[in-house]
Structure formats: C-alpha cells, structure tokens
Design a protein around this motif. Sequence first.
Motif, PDB file in Angstrom:
ATOM      1  N   THR A 131       0.830  -1.382  -0.043  1.00 55.00           N
ATOM      2  CA  THR A 131      -0.047   0.049  -0.056  1.00 55.00           C
ATOM      3  C   THR A 131       0.894   1.254  -0.027  1.00 55.00           C
ATOM      4  O   THR A 131       0.381   2.398   0.589  1.00 55.00           O
ATOM      5  CB  THR A 131      -1.046   0.072   1.200  1.00 55.00           C
ATOM      6  OG1 THR A 131      -0.031  -0.118   2.384  1.00 55.00           O
ATOM      7  CG2 THR A 131      -1.851  -1.143   1.215  1.00 55.00           C
TER       8      THR A 131
ATOM      9  N   CYS B 121      -3.326  -0.305  -4.347  1.00 57.18           N
ATOM     10  CA  CYS B 121      -3.547  -1.109  -3.180  1.00 57.18           C
ATOM     11  C   CYS B 121      -3.719  -2.559  -3.544  1.00 57.18           C
ATOM     12  O   CYS B 121      -4.422  -3.036  -4.518  1.00 57.18           O
ATOM     13  CB  CYS B 121      -4.689  -0.810  -2.290  1.00 57.18           C
ATOM     14  SG  CYS B 121      -5.165  -1.708  -1.038  1.00 57.18           S
TER      15      CYS B 121
ATOM     16  N   HIS C 223      -7.712   3.251   0.643  1.00 58.79           N
ATOM     17  CA  HIS C 223      -6.884   1.795   1.093  1.00 58.79           C
ATOM     18  C   HIS C 223      -7.487   1.338   2.117  1.00 58.79           C
ATOM     19  O   HIS C 223      -7.537  -0.062   2.357  1.00 58.79           O
ATOM     20  CB  HIS C 223      -5.478   2.380   1.390  1.00 58.79           C
ATOM     21  CG  HIS C 223      -4.485   2.555  -0.282  1.00 58.79           C
ATOM     22  ND1 HIS C 223      -5.066   2.367  -1.096  1.00 58.79           N
ATOM     23  CD2 HIS C 223      -3.387   2.701  -0.343  1.00 58.79           C
ATOM     24  CE1 HIS C 223      -4.098   2.670  -2.147  1.00 58.79           C
ATOM     25  NE2 HIS C 223      -2.977   2.703  -1.589  1.00 58.79           N
TER      26      HIS C 223
ATOM     27  N   GLY D  29      -0.673   5.485   3.131  1.00 58.02           N
ATOM     28  CA  GLY D  29      -0.633   4.120   2.719  1.00 58.02           C
ATOM     29  C   GLY D  29       0.174   3.098   3.558  1.00 58.02           C
ATOM     30  O   GLY D  29      -0.085   2.043   3.836  1.00 58.02           O
TER      31      GLY D  29
END
Length: 230
Positions: free
Chosen positions: A9, A14, A36, A72
Amino acid sequence: MSCILNIETSTDVCSIALSEDGRCIYHDESREGHGHTERLGTFVDEALSFADSHAIPVDAVAVSCGPGSYTGLRVGTSMAKGVCYGYGIPLIAVPTPELLCVPVLLRHEEIEDDALLVPMLDARRMEVYAQVFDRSLREIRPVQADIVDAETYREYLGRGPVYFFGNGAEKCMETIAHPNARFIKGIEPLAKNMMPLAEKRMLDGRLEDVAYFVPFYLKDFVAKQARPLL
C-alpha cells in the motif's frame, strides 16, 4: 515452503497476494487511489477466506515497508500487524525500492550485466525517494530523498547504463538527459511481486518484532493546515 500473505500500500495502488511454493495462488489490486483502509480490509478478508476454503494455513504476513505514502504505509502496516496478532504468525518487511526492482529484473532481459538500477518513488515536485542497486540487487547507495537535477546521478551515469523506474521516474525523464540514462515505464509496487523477496526473508529468519515494527517513512510526516472556511 510457506504460504505468505503479501500486502502492498505504499503508493496509490492497493494490492494483496497469497504466495505458496514460489507461486502466486491469489491476488487482488486496485488503482483507485484513496480508500486504502476500506479496500485493503476487503482484499485481506477475501484472501484469508480463499486460504481457509482451500485448507491452506497462512504462515506469515509480508508488508511493503517503505518509503512511500505516509498514510498508505500506516494502513498496510496496521493491517499486517492485525493479521499477525490474530493468527499468531510472524511479520516480514519488504523494502519498497527492492520490490520495484523485481519486475524489472524478471521481465527485462536486455538489461546489461554492468547496469545499475534506480527505483524511484514520487515525493513532491522534483523530489524522489531513490536507491541504487546493481543487477544482483546489491546496494550501491542507500535509499534517500533526492531533489533531482541534471547532476544528481552523474556519478553513476558516468560508469555505464542506469535504469530509472517507478512512479518518481517519469517526471525526471527530461531532467536526467544523459546518454546512459534508461527509463522503464509502468513499474509499480505490487504485492504479487513481493514473493521472492518475502520468501527469502522467511527462509533466512529475517522477521520483524510485530509489537515494535514501524514502516520506513524516511521523512517525518507534516500535516497540512486546513484552509479557513469562507
């Protein structure tokens, strides 16, 4: 061999993958950018359900550990830790620049033996997170934040061919104008490419402390101040 749940990620992509015996047995990915947290939860649930329905025990979780998107990386790490705690299995950390090199080495046989590889992750403006490897993935220069100009990689370009790739490379194409510079488009960090790196770390016993592991952000996160409402 072990069955590993791979989670990636670090960018707008993703992705997850299950690997077993050196092959990918399940994967899913999304390039929709934001979201995400929700998307990864669904992907992981479906992957674990697949493993359970095929009576395949998951032996470890591998997560791309950065550098990359601050949010992320946090999302991926939190999910990986949650699965590790829930299943009582170990955690493996895979550096994102190394991950970027995997599809380049597997799919580009034309790369010269003496070439250098420079995976790049977009930071902001003309800044990238970059690392320098040789063709055997031996580190030539550690990962760092580079503000790219015509001189940034001249030391390496003077030696021979240098391949630049990743989501930070395209914005540098005009700036790095050197006859030894090569650019490979379309390279992104994906969980299904983590398999060889994760499995080697598993075999070597290179595991992380689940309680204390944090991603490699490289730079501190700076929150932007919200604009006042008119």
